[in-house]
Design an enzyme around this catalytic site. Structure first.
Site, short mmCIF file in Angstrom:
data_model
loop_
_atom_site.label_atom_id
_atom_site.label_comp_id
_atom_site.label_asym_id
_atom_site.label_seq_id
_atom_site.Cartn_x
_atom_site.Cartn_y
_atom_site.Cartn_z
CD GLU A 1 -6.42 3.68 6.55
OE1 GLU A 1 -6.26 3.44 7.93
OE2 GLU A 1 -5.64 2.66 5.89
CG HIS B 1 -6.14 1.21 12.70
ND1 HIS B 1 -7.02 2.21 12.50
CD2 HIS B 1 -5.60 1.08 11.45
CE1 HIS B 1 -6.95 2.61 11.28
NE2 HIS B 1 -6.29 2.06 10.68
CD GLU B 2 -2.80 -1.51 10.67
OE1 GLU B 2 -3.64 -1.95 9.61
OE2 GLU B 2 -2.66 -0.46 11.06
CG ASN C 1 -0.39 -6.72 4.16
OD1 ASN C 1 -0.27 -5.97 3.21
ND2 ASN C 1 0.62 -6.57 4.94
CD GLU D 1 -2.97 1.02 2.34
OE1 GLU D 1 -3.99 2.04 2.36
OE2 GLU D 1 -2.94 0.33 3.18
CG HIS E 1 -7.81 -1.49 8.19
ND1 HIS E 1 -8.66 -1.03 7.41
CD2 HIS E 1 -6.58 -0.87 8.46
CE1 HIS E 1 -8.16 0.53 7.48
NE2 HIS E 1 -7.08 0.32 8.13
CB ALA F 1 0.47 -1.92 11.63
#
Length: 915
Positions: A353, A330-331, A298, A142, A334, A295
């Site tokens: 985001e 947060h990750e 993926n 990204e 996602h 971070a």
């Protein structure tokens, strides 16, 4: 076709061109499936890709052309072979463009393209694509890093199912990870026809990973090397067992416990609050220090900066622990808000985001103190995003154009984007917001969509028209809301008048009024909540909070049955990312003491203190040092004394309330900043308060001593925060340096040790030198802890020393044997901390601070353009500085811009800063 030997590195001499949101067109070709085969080698990795492709009927309709050529993005790739439907393509059937793209003019509507390229991971200092770090392989794709791995339509609206085969030397790379679920693994035989020559197979092994969910290529990940795992398990609400693993370098296993706990809590919270369950059999996290970001989410294989994974009480502060909890969440979040539903194009970046930041903020609030979490988030927003909104890089939450998309991973897209989502949540309410989320996933699972799609789901679920609310995504700048009011005792009516305006920003000189939710209450003279009944309402409301919506440039809100002049409490919970103006000092003092809303209580104290500091700055500019001789403002001293007296009820809140507004925040309230005067005023005010409150500060400090085991619960963190806030004041008085040194020597956790070291670093004493040397000797082999050592010195400002002396120390750190410009963490710890955290020295009147930062950017840009571009930001604030500082900042920017071959990202930041 092994005879093809062409490198398609992009032409860096051309002036970069902008990409515009209005030019979006659907992809000409879609990719249904991707099979990737990697033969890992640090100097020459071979990547074979097999793309099952088809022409996009939507693109054909919009373009009016059936036979558009195939264009695949590529960068720094050496093409080895190319086959279309099994037939080798000769050089006359394709071309490599100057920007690195591969173009094939003639392709059928459905076809299979096979490409083999060679890349050099060890030479990839950009840390984008596939690169090596510490002998291991990692990827970062990204936003547009996948084109550095193989030719592909590198855009988020091309979603495909990936199968990845990784082949590597077993001794150096025993671990082979990618997205999805593992399906095959094992040693390679001595001869593997069609894959490897026999002489290369000895000692090599392979692993195959299959991701069942379609994803854009920016979510591709590969990690390979000599890593060890800390393992866990999680049972989803439907009963599926998920294998969890955090992969780190050997020796770091004992620092992953908090990250694993945070991951499990995140998975549980997402199920309970949003009904979202994890969808693969495994979830892997890999941590490394050479990483441009915090971070990356993926699918099934998150890659993390070690800063947000590794923690142990002797190496990590409370803030580190809290940061790990937030970023892990947060990750993970996602997985649905970003992966299962992703953004159609990079202009929609805040779709994933901003929404995910809102979700991680809510998670962290539920894990600890909601009130303290909220005010810390607001402080961060004001420190990073408000200046961006007021500077040359101001842009809407959804930008209209960019040269380098990496430059738009900004506080505006993330933090302000989260505030926009929060305002939706406030306007429609929590139950409707949850219904809107359910509808969003029902409509758009496995799709690449837009901000309009998200807003429409919220509107349809709630029945509330949000069409005007979309202005928050389109309009840059921070709205300013001014307050005035009146009371009529004869009618018992109170009128609150709110006015809004938004300053001009680049490309948007005229602003439309925004819909601003204003959560508010009314207090009587004793601080009691009053009922809020607007004129014409027939209901009898209970006392408390209600939400007004300011939609026009000016609106009057009339309240009935108010027995006496009330005090308005506005923007409770910080219900909108605006600046509130027009509150008299006496009201701010009252609200700071009596408001029932924690945010307004804290905010009122901060605004009162800011007013005191601005008044002192004006007097200092007029009268010089004599202005600083007066005792501290009585109201401010009384408020801090009251905070200390009641600190036991909520130590974390008290710690926040004791801190004076930062120098950068005060500068943002001035038309033209005066960094030296602001620093002098803040330090004088701190010293005056420390002297006046010495006894209660020392009593609080001593009473908060804790000899028990280190705990990271909210109460323990709050007690340490308050104790260290007291230390910061006590260190300014008699015996303060000795007290800080005693805490440094006896500290049983990194939070207390680092707080003491920061205090000592701001002195010009033997204890400073001794403590810094001892810290370095103890931690020089731990990269994360050593980053703290660099950062503390970069932010230090010793009283009585001339600016050139302090700046010489900063330059000496830049040449220190432990400084590595190739490591983004180390660059941020020194240059980033200096520019953002030491405004007095950064804005040295002679310009030495600007020259230092420009030197760092120029040296870093050829190695890592993404990190270099992010270092430019502080120099862009020259319009807020008086001459000669402004001219010196422009001079530093011009020197950067004059460097030949500047990266696209740095070129964009510098050219916009100078425009």
């Amino acid at each position: 076709m092994a005879d093809i030997q062409r490198d398609n590195s992009p032409d860096t001499t051309a002036v970069p061109h902008a990409v515009h949101r209005g030019d979006y067109q659907p992809p000409t070709f879609l990719v249904d499936a991707v099979a990737l085969h990697f033969e890992l080698d640090p100097a020459a990795t071979l990547v074979r890709s097999r793309l099952v492709m088809r022409r996009n009927p939507l693109a054909r309709e919009s373009a009016g052309e059936r036979a558009a050529p195939l264009r695949l993005d590529g960068e720094s790739l050496t093409l080895r072979s190319l086959r279309l439907d099994g037939e080798a393509l000769t050089a006359d059937l394709y071309r490599l463009e100057p920007d690195g793209a591969l173009v094939i003019p003639e392709v059928p509507d459905h076809f299979v393209l096979e490409v083999e390229v060679e890349i050099a991971p060890a030479a990839n200092t950009e840390l984008s694509g596939l690169y090596t770090s510490g002998g291991n392989y990692y990827t970062q794709c990204e936003a547009e890093g996948f084109r550095r791995i193989t030719f592909f339509p590198d855009r988020p609206d091309v979603m495909a199912r990936f199968t990845t085969t990784i082949v590597a030397d077993r001794a150096s790379c025993p671990i082979l990870l990618s997205n999805g679920n593992p399906t095959e693994a094992g040693d390679l035989p001595g001869e593997l026809p069609g894959e490897l020559p026999g002489e290369l197979a000895a000692g090599r092994h392979r692993a195959v990973w299959v991701d069942p969910h379609p994803k854009p290529c920016y979510l591709f990940a590969l990690v390979a090397g000599d890593l060890v795992a800390v393992r866990g398990r999680f049972t989803t609400r439907s009963g599926r067992e998920v294998a969890l693993a955090i992969w780190v370098r050997r020796g770091d296993e004992d620092r992953c416990g908090h990250a694993m706990r945070s991951l499990k809590e995140s998975m549980r919270w997402d199920e309970e609050v949003f009904g979202l369950e994890y969808d693969l059999d495994v979830f892997n996290i890999a941590a490394l220090s050479d990483f441009n970001m915090g971070a990356m989410e993926n699918k099934g294989l998150n890659v993390f900066n070690t800063k947000y994974v590794l923690a142990r009480p002797d190496t990590a502060t409370d803030a580190d622990y809290q940061g790990i909890e937030t970023v892990i969440a947060h990750e993970y979040f996602h997985n649905w808000t970003g992966n299962r539903v992703t953004c159609r194009d990079w202009f929609q970046l805040s779709l994933k985001e901003g929404l995910t930041v809102f979700r991680d903020q809510e998670f962290s609030a539920d894990m600890g103190s909601r009130a303290v979490k909220r005010l810390r988030d607001v402080r961060g927003l004001r420190a990073a995003q408000f200046p961006e909104d007021a500077g040359p890089m101001a842009h809407p939450v959804r930008p209209d154009s960019y040269i380098e998309i990496d430059n738009f991973y900004t506080p505006t897209v993330y933090q302000k984007g989260a505030e926009v989502v929060r305002m939706m949540h406030t306007l429609i309410g929590a139950p409707a917001f949850r219904k809107g989320m359910d509808l969003y996933f029902e409509r758009h699972d496995n799709q690449a969509v837009t901000i309009e799609d998200f807003a429409q789901a919220m509107q349809d679920a709630s029945g509330i028209d949000l069409s005007h609310f979309k202005l928050w995504y389109a309009q840059a700048g921070t709205p300013e809301v001014t307050v005035s009011d009146s009371y009529d005792p004869s009618t018992r009516r109170y009128v609150l008048t709110l006015r809004q305006s938004t300053p001009p920003t680049p490309g948007q000189p005229v602003k439309r009024p925004m819909p601003i939710p204003v959560a508010m209450g009314l207090l009587d003279g004793e601080g009691r909540e009053l009922p809020l009944r607007l004129a014409g309402e027939n209901t009898t409301p209970a006392p408390g909070t209600r939400v007004l919506v300011l939609e026009e440039a000016e609106q009057r809100f009339e309240f009935e049955a108010v027995d006496a002049p009330p005090v308005p409490s506005l923007l409770r919970g910080y219900s909108a990312p605006v600046k509130l103006l027009g509150m008299p000092p006496e009201r701010l003092r009252f609200l700071a003491a009596h408001d029932t809303d924690p945010f307004v209580r804290w905010e009122s104290g901060q605004q009162y203190a800011t007013g005191v500091m601005l008044d002192l700055v004006a007097r200092h500019q007029r009268d010089g040092e004599a202005a600083l001789a007066a005792p501290p403002d009585a109201g401010l001293a009384e408020a801090m004394a009251a905070t200390l007296a009641g600190a036991a009820a909520d130590p974390a809140f008290a710690a926040e309330a004791l801190l004076l507004p930062g120098e950068n925040f005060v500068a943002d309230q001035m038309p033209v900043a005066d960094p030296a005067a602001i620093h002098a005023v803040r330090e004088a005010l701190r010293a005056g308060l420390a002297a006046r409150l010495a006894a209660p500060l020392r009593d609080a400090y001593d009473g908060l001593a804790d000899d028990g085991p280190y705990r990271i619960d909210g109460a323990s963190i709050g007690r340490r925060a308050l104790r260290n806030a007291c230390l910061g004041y006590l260190a300014l008085g008699p015996g303060g340096v000795a007290l800080a040194r005693a805490q440094f020597d006896g500290g049983r956790n990194m939070t207390d040790v680092l707080a003491a070291l920061a205090v000592l670093a701001d002195t010009d004493s033997p204890e400073r030198t001794e403590a810094l040397a001892a810290f370095h000797a103890r931690w020089r082999d731990d990269p994360l802890v050593l980053d703290k050592w660099f950062a503390i010195q970069a932010m230090a400002r010793r009283p009585g020393r001339a600016a050139p002396d302090d700046l010489a120390d900063i330059r000496a750190l830049y040449t220190h044997p432990d400084f590595d410009i190739r490591n983004p963490n180390r660059v941020r710890s020194l240059a980033g901390s200096f520019a953002a955290g030491n405004p007095d020295r950064f804005h040295d009147a002679g310009g030495a601070g600007y020259r230092f930062l420009a030197d760092v950017v120029i040296a870093l840009d050829p190695l890592n353009g993404q990190t270099a571009a992010r270092m430019v930001t502080p120099l862009g604030a020259w319009r807020r500085q008086a001459e000669p500082r402004a001219a010196l900042m422009r001079e530093a920017l011009a020197r950067i811009l004059a460097v030949p071959g500047l990266s696209r990202g740095t070129y964009e930041k510098v050219s916009k800063a100078l425009a």
